[in-house]
Scaffold this motif. Structure first.
Motif, PDB file in Angstrom:
ATOM      1  N   PHE A 161      66.172  91.489  29.576  1.00  0.00           N
ATOM      2  CA  PHE A 161      65.310  92.304  28.725  1.00  0.00           C
ATOM      3  C   PHE A 161      64.172  91.453  28.153  1.00  0.00           C
ATOM      4  O   PHE A 161      63.032  91.893  28.061  1.00  0.00           O
ATOM      5  CB  PHE A 161      66.139  92.901  27.595  1.00  0.00           C
ATOM      6  N   ARG A 204      65.563  91.453  37.649  1.00  0.00           N
ATOM      7  CA  ARG A 204      64.734  91.971  36.562  1.00  0.00           C
ATOM      8  C   ARG A 204      65.054  93.429  36.306  1.00  0.00           C
ATOM      9  O   ARG A 204      65.655  94.104  37.137  1.00  0.00           O
ATOM     10  CB  ARG A 204      63.252  91.805  36.896  1.00  0.00           C
ATOM     11  N   PHE A 205      64.648  93.883  35.135  1.00  0.00           N
ATOM     12  CA  PHE A 205      64.751  95.298  34.825  1.00  0.00           C
ATOM     13  C   PHE A 205      63.480  95.983  35.261  1.00  0.00           C
ATOM     14  O   PHE A 205      62.386  95.432  35.117  1.00  0.00           O
ATOM     15  CB  PHE A 205      64.896  95.507  33.310  1.00  0.00           C
ATOM     16  N   GLN A 206      63.594  97.149  35.774  1.00  0.00           N
ATOM     17  CA  GLN A 206      62.414  97.959  35.996  1.00  0.00           C
ATOM     18  C   GLN A 206      62.770  99.422  35.768  1.00  0.00           C
ATOM     19  O   GLN A 206      63.944  99.783  35.694  1.00  0.00           O
ATOM     20  CB  GLN A 206      61.837  97.715  37.392  1.00  0.00           C
ATOM     21  N   ASN A 207      61.755 100.232  35.653  1.00  0.00           N
ATOM     22  CA  ASN A 207      62.035 101.638  35.379  1.00  0.00           C
ATOM     23  C   ASN A 207      62.551 102.343  36.624  1.00  0.00           C
ATOM     24  O   ASN A 207      62.311 101.891  37.746  1.00  0.00           O
ATOM     25  CB  ASN A 207      60.772 102.336  34.868  1.00  0.00           C
ATOM     26  N   ILE A 219      62.290 104.717  39.495  1.00  0.00           N
ATOM     27  CA  ILE A 219      61.037 104.983  40.212  1.00  0.00           C
ATOM     28  C   ILE A 219      60.518 106.405  39.968  1.00  0.00           C
ATOM     29  O   ILE A 219      59.320 106.646  39.906  1.00  0.00           O
ATOM     30  CB  ILE A 219      61.211 104.697  41.717  1.00  0.00           C
ATOM     31  N   GLY A 243      58.299 106.741  37.029  1.00  0.00           N
ATOM     32  CA  GLY A 243      57.042 106.002  37.089  1.00  0.00           C
ATOM     33  C   GLY A 243      55.826 106.766  36.588  1.00  0.00           C
ATOM     34  O   GLY A 243      55.062 106.244  35.775  1.00  0.00           O
ATOM     35  N   PRO A 244      55.623 108.014  37.046  1.00  0.00           N
ATOM     36  CA  PRO A 244      54.431 108.753  36.603  1.00  0.00           C
ATOM     37  C   PRO A 244      54.320 108.861  35.085  1.00  0.00           C
ATOM     38  O   PRO A 244      53.224 108.802  34.544  1.00  0.00           O
ATOM     39  CB  PRO A 244      54.637 110.136  37.236  1.00  0.00           C
ATOM     40  N   VAL A 293      55.546 106.671  32.887  1.00  0.00           N
ATOM     41  CA  VAL A 293      55.185 105.358  32.372  1.00  0.00           C
ATOM     42  C   VAL A 293      53.696 105.119  32.588  1.00  0.00           C
ATOM     43  O   VAL A 293      52.992 104.615  31.717  1.00  0.00           O
ATOM     44  CB  VAL A 293      55.990 104.236  33.070  1.00  0.00           C
ATOM     45  N   ARG A 294      53.236 105.526  33.759  1.00  0.00           N
ATOM     46  CA  ARG A 294      51.833 105.319  34.079  1.00  0.00           C
ATOM     47  C   ARG A 294      50.941 106.036  33.069  1.00  0.00           C
ATOM     48  O   ARG A 294      49.935 105.520  32.627  1.00  0.00           O
ATOM     49  CB  ARG A 294      51.542 105.824  35.492  1.00  0.00           C
ATOM     50  N   LEU A 312      50.968 104.061  29.828  1.00  0.00           N
ATOM     51  CA  LEU A 312      50.211 102.805  29.890  1.00  0.00           C
ATOM     52  C   LEU A 312      48.775 103.037  30.339  1.00  0.00           C
ATOM     53  O   LEU A 312      47.995 102.109  30.421  1.00  0.00           O
ATOM     54  CB  LEU A 312      50.893 101.824  30.852  1.00  0.00           C
ATOM     55  N   LYS A 323      47.716 103.633  33.215  1.00  0.00           N
ATOM     56  CA  LYS A 323      47.449 102.854  34.427  1.00  0.00           C
ATOM     57  C   LYS A 323      47.380 103.797  35.614  1.00  0.00           C
ATOM     58  O   LYS A 323      48.215 103.768  36.503  1.00  0.00           O
ATOM     59  CB  LYS A 323      48.553 101.816  34.646  1.00  0.00           C
ATOM     60  N   THR A 375      45.593 102.230  40.198  1.00  0.00           N
ATOM     61  CA  THR A 375      46.288 100.980  40.478  1.00  0.00           C
ATOM     62  C   THR A 375      45.598 100.244  41.621  1.00  0.00           C
ATOM     63  O   THR A 375      44.889 100.843  42.420  1.00  0.00           O
ATOM     64  CB  THR A 375      47.759 101.231  40.860  1.00  0.00           C
ATOM     65  N   MET A 376      45.845  98.969  41.667  1.00  0.00           N
ATOM     66  CA  MET A 376      45.219  98.154  42.695  1.00  0.00           C
ATOM     67  C   MET A 376      45.809  98.484  44.058  1.00  0.00           C
ATOM     68  O   MET A 376      47.012  98.538  44.229  1.00  0.00           O
ATOM     69  CB  MET A 376      45.450  96.681  42.391  1.00  0.00           C
TER      70      MET A 376
END
Lengths: 204, 252
Positions: free
Chosen positions: A20, A85-88, A90, A93-94, A96-97, A100, A102, A105-106
């Protein structure tokens, strides 16, 4: 563990906290060091942490991963670039985006992706090797990829002019959510050709 | 053919191999079964179209055209009349090209795979935060920037510099005194400048460090001053002389 005196956290809990708090994926050895060192420093009841070994850590990670997955917390434990690692989740994702902001994205260009693919399989590899495969000059692309820290210079080759040998970075693995290069398709087949090609470079 | 040409933009064809793969795919033939004669004609047709459209072609396209015509010419001749060649023994002259195409195709597939992964990772986020910063100058009025703020600006600037050791072909010489002049000159033009602006456009660590030292030097000799309105704001440097001049003027 004696809960009356002091609440000693389970290894699983400790690992959860470490992941965390960490910005980068954590390797087993990093986790182990943090746990063992703490055991040594705090001493007393904590002394037992100084003896925690790789096996225990691996088991705890597995436990944590399973529990997170089954409790649908929106957080997942994944193995990326040789670490954890922790990640959300998937599918979240929308959301979180949107939080943030974001939305753009690249995206790597086709030439960049092709060049990365070649470097990934053929590393350490020369610029000329990439150009042989792609049939075009890749100078600018490589430069860009280095700037993005997806590609790095490994060392100079022993060939005339001592050209640089390139390889992918752990940032590359993180960017594509890979744990290692071996997770790429056909890695055995595409890599094998390398060894034939590379021997010229290595032994010259 | 014509409608296809209209659809085609050069961006799709990064290189000659892309064009060849495209032609093969369009013909729905297996790479190994490709007819050099047919593909050469098609390839040259495209090259002509590019020329008509005034699209500047990368030299690689011309090299490939020459190569194709060479292979074609060899395949047209009966084997016993073919000119002897050192590199290729009895081999089919198409082979080298086909091998290259097959190999390239494999990597293109991997690139597609990477693209998919990248798209998937679009929805994956990781934690980016660090320890919450406690105590350090939350609401303290910072008029004068301290050394640490300057150092932060420096390390930020250095972080933006790409790894140098790989592109370092020409030795770049920068000196502090040269940069002192640069800073003075810059401040003469604009009354004040942010430190980040001063570093802007500098691509070598050496240059940034020299500029940084120049700023420190000028601060020491009281020629410029560094101001920061709020903590974490950008640091502004301005000439102290100007201020002196102004006050002198108002006194007169």
């Amino acid at each position: 563990m004696n809960n009356d005196v002091e609440i000693l956290p389970e290894i699983k809990q400790i690992i959860g906290s470490l992941l965390f708090a960490s910005k980068e994926p954590l390797s087993i050895s990093q986790i182990k060091k943090a746990i063992n060192d703490t055991g040594n420093i705090l001493d007393g009841l904590y002394k037992q942490y100084s003896k925690v070994n790789d096996q225990q850590i691996k088991e705890s990670i597995q436990l944590l991963e399973n529990e997170l997955a089954s409790s649908t917390t929106g957080i997942e434990l994944t193995k990326v670039a040789g670490g954890y690692r922790f990640q959300n989740n998937i599918f979240c994702g929308p959301f979180v985006r949107s939080l943030l902001e974001k939305n753009k994205t690249m995206k790597l260009s086709k030439p960049a992706l092709e060049t990365l693919a070649i470097i990934a399989y053929r590393q350490p590899c020369l610029r000329s090797e990439i150009e042989n495969v792609r049939g075009v000059s890749v100078d600018a692309v490589i430069r860009k990829l280095i700037e993005m820290q997806l590609v790095k210079v490994l060392k100079r080759s022993e060939l005339p002019g001592k050209p640089w040998l390139f390889g992918t970075t752990s940032r590359f693995l993180e960017h594509f959510g890979l744990n290692s290069i071996d997770e790429l398709p056909n890695s055995n087949e595409l890599k094998r050709i390398v060894s034939e090609n590379i021997k010229i470079g290595d032994q010259a | 053919m014509l409608e296809a040409e209209n659809r085609v933009s050069l961006e799709i064809f990064e290189g000659p191999l892309d064009l060849l793969l495209y032609l093969i795919k369009k013909d729905e033939v297996d790479i190994y079964e490709v007819s050099i004669e047919r593909i050469t004609d098609q390839y040259l047709e495209y090259i002509d179209t590019f020329k008509i459209l005034n699209i500047e072609l990368a030299s690689e396209f011309i090299v490939m055209a020459a190569n194709l015509m060479y292979i074609k010419s060899r395949t047209l001749l009966p084997r016993n009349e073919q000119a002897p060649e050192e590199d290729i023994d009895e081999e089919d002259p198409r082979w080298e090209l086909i091998r290259q195409l097959v190999e390239y195709k494999k990597f293109k597939d991997v690139a597609d795979h990477l693209e998919e992964l990248e798209k998937k990772m679009d929805d994956v986020f990781i934690r980016e935060s660090e320890h919450a910063q406690l105590g350090t100058s939350t609401n303290i009025d910072l008029k004068d920037a301290n050394v640490f703020d300057l150092l932060t600006a420096l390390s930020d600037a250095l972080e933006n510099v790409k790894e140098e050791d790989l592109i370092e072909i020409f030795a770049e010489e920068y000196s502090v005194s040269q940069k002192i002049n640069f800073v003075k000159e810059s401040l003469r033009i604009t009354k004040k400048l942010s430190v980040t602006d001063l570093f802007c456009g500098m691509t070598s660590r050496n240059e940034i460090i020299c500029t940084f030292l120049a700023i420190l030097e000028l601060m020491k000799s009281n020629e410029i001053m560094a101001i920061q309105d709020n903590s974490f704001d950008s640091i502004i440097v301005k000439s102290t002389k100007k201020i002196v001049n102004l006050s002198e003027n108002s006194n007169e």
